[in-house]
Motif scaffolding. Structure first.
Motif, PDB file in Angstrom:
ATOM      1  N   ALA A 270       0.836  -1.204   0.000  1.00 51.12           N
ATOM      2  CA  ALA A 270       0.000   0.000   0.000  1.00 51.12           C
ATOM      3  C   ALA A 270       0.871   1.255   0.000  1.00 51.12           C
ATOM      4  O   ALA A 270       0.588   2.211  -0.723  1.00 51.12           O
ATOM      5  CB  ALA A 270      -0.943  -0.010   1.199  1.00 51.12           C
ATOM      6  N   LEU A 271       1.939   1.256   0.791  1.00 46.59           N
ATOM      7  CA  LEU A 271       2.813   2.424   0.856  1.00 46.59           C
ATOM      8  C   LEU A 271       3.546   2.632  -0.460  1.00 46.59           C
ATOM      9  O   LEU A 271       3.776   3.774  -0.875  1.00 46.59           O
ATOM     10  CB  LEU A 271       3.800   2.288   2.014  1.00 46.59           C
TER      11      LEU A 271
ATOM     12  N   TRP B  55      -5.583  -1.193  -4.172  1.00 42.24           N
ATOM     13  CA  TRP B  55      -4.851  -1.988  -3.184  1.00 42.24           C
ATOM     14  C   TRP B  55      -5.456  -3.386  -3.059  1.00 42.24           C
ATOM     15  O   TRP B  55      -4.748  -4.381  -3.080  1.00 42.24           O
ATOM     16  CB  TRP B  55      -4.868  -1.251  -1.841  1.00 42.24           C
ATOM     17  N   LYS B  56      -6.767  -3.462  -2.945  1.00 45.15           N
ATOM     18  CA  LYS B  56      -7.441  -4.763  -2.809  1.00 45.15           C
ATOM     19  C   LYS B  56      -7.235  -5.628  -4.047  1.00 45.15           C
ATOM     20  O   LYS B  56      -7.105  -6.850  -3.933  1.00 45.15           O
ATOM     21  CB  LYS B  56      -8.935  -4.567  -2.541  1.00 45.15           C
ATOM     22  N   ALA B  57      -7.179  -5.009  -5.220  1.00 48.13           N
ATOM     23  CA  ALA B  57      -6.982  -5.765  -6.456  1.00 48.13           C
ATOM     24  C   ALA B  57      -5.605  -6.416  -6.504  1.00 48.13           C
ATOM     25  O   ALA B  57      -5.414  -7.431  -7.177  1.00 48.13           O
ATOM     26  CB  ALA B  57      -7.166  -4.848  -7.663  1.00 48.13           C
ATOM     27  N   LYS B  58      -4.653  -5.871  -5.775  1.00 47.31           N
ATOM     28  CA  LYS B  58      -3.292  -6.403  -5.776  1.00 47.31           C
ATOM     29  C   LYS B  58      -3.069  -7.479  -4.707  1.00 47.31           C
ATOM     30  O   LYS B  58      -2.024  -8.099  -4.675  1.00 47.31           O
ATOM     31  CB  LYS B  58      -2.285  -5.270  -5.595  1.00 47.31           C
TER      32      LYS B  58
ATOM     33  N   GLU C  75     -10.668 -11.540   2.389  1.00 47.48           N
ATOM     34  CA  GLU C  75     -10.982 -10.628   3.484  1.00 47.48           C
ATOM     35  C   GLU C  75      -9.784  -9.713   3.679  1.00 47.48           C
ATOM     36  O   GLU C  75      -8.645 -10.151   3.605  1.00 47.48           O
ATOM     37  CB  GLU C  75     -11.268 -11.397   4.771  1.00 47.48           C
ATOM     38  N   PHE C  76     -10.058  -8.445   3.932  1.00 53.50           N
ATOM     39  CA  PHE C  76      -8.994  -7.462   3.986  1.00 53.50           C
ATOM     40  C   PHE C  76      -8.920  -6.798   5.350  1.00 53.50           C
ATOM     41  O   PHE C  76      -9.948  -6.521   5.966  1.00 53.50           O
ATOM     42  CB  PHE C  76      -9.232  -6.390   2.911  1.00 53.50           C
ATOM     43  N   PRO C  77      -7.699  -6.498   5.820  1.00 54.42           N
ATOM     44  CA  PRO C  77      -7.567  -5.752   7.078  1.00 54.42           C
ATOM     45  C   PRO C  77      -8.060  -4.318   6.878  1.00 54.42           C
ATOM     46  O   PRO C  77      -8.211  -3.849   5.745  1.00 54.42           O
ATOM     47  CB  PRO C  77      -6.055  -5.781   7.341  1.00 54.42           C
TER      48      PRO C  77
ATOM     49  N   LEU D 131      -2.428   1.720   7.794  1.00 53.02           N
ATOM     50  CA  LEU D 131      -1.580   2.807   7.296  1.00 53.02           C
ATOM     51  C   LEU D 131      -1.338   3.926   8.306  1.00 53.02           C
ATOM     52  O   LEU D 131      -0.643   4.894   7.997  1.00 53.02           O
ATOM     53  CB  LEU D 131      -2.197   3.397   6.031  1.00 53.02           C
ATOM     54  N   GLN D 132      -1.881   3.809   9.495  1.00 52.07           N
ATOM     55  CA  GLN D 132      -1.758   4.855  10.512  1.00 52.07           C
ATOM     56  C   GLN D 132      -0.293   5.240  10.730  1.00 52.07           C
ATOM     57  O   GLN D 132       0.569   4.398  10.888  1.00 52.07           O
ATOM     58  CB  GLN D 132      -2.371   4.374  11.820  1.00 52.07           C
TER      59      GLN D 132
END
Length: 122
Positions: free
Chosen positions: A2-3, A23-26, A31-33, A39-40
């Motif tokens: 993601a970064l 991001w989800k496509a990659k 199920e996604f966090p 990213l905080q």
């Protein structure tokens, strides 16, 4: 991953919804966090029209002293909400010091639209 996507986009960042889809496509997951929690301390969010935007803004790239850190934060953004600034200052806390005490020392608290407390340069 993601970064890396955010680093490539630069100052303009992404519309958050578009970024999240990319991001989800990659990822090879069903199920996604929680992306925002993941990213905080590495990204900034802001509103632009009806869209929420996101761009890379890494804690690791900021100065390590309190005075320099707050100067860098206020160079990036004039006003910060408590939620937005906290990930960027918690590593500066002394033993038994609260986020509120650190903010009181280095910022000025103002009331934003809707009564939300915001923090700006002292």
């Amino acid at each position: 991953m993601a970064l890396d996507l955010l680093d490539k986009e630069g100052e303009n960042g992404y519309v958050f919804e578009d970024f999240e889809k990319l991001w989800k496509a990659k990822l090879p997951l069903s199920e996604f966090p929680d992306l925002k929690q993941l990213l905080q301390g590495n990204v900034l969010y802001w509103s632009q029209g009806l869209n929420e935007r996101v761009k890379s803004f890494k804690l690791s790239s900021l100065p390590t002293t309190s005075q320099e850190r707050f100067a860098a934060l206020f160079k990036e953004r004039v006003h910060w909400s408590l939620e937005d600034i906290t990930p960027y200052i918690t590593d500066l806390l002394a033993i038994k010091q609260s986020v509120g005490a650190l903010l009181m020392k280095h910022t000025r608290k103002v009331v934003g639209i809707g009564g939300e407390p915001l923090y700006c340069k002292r």
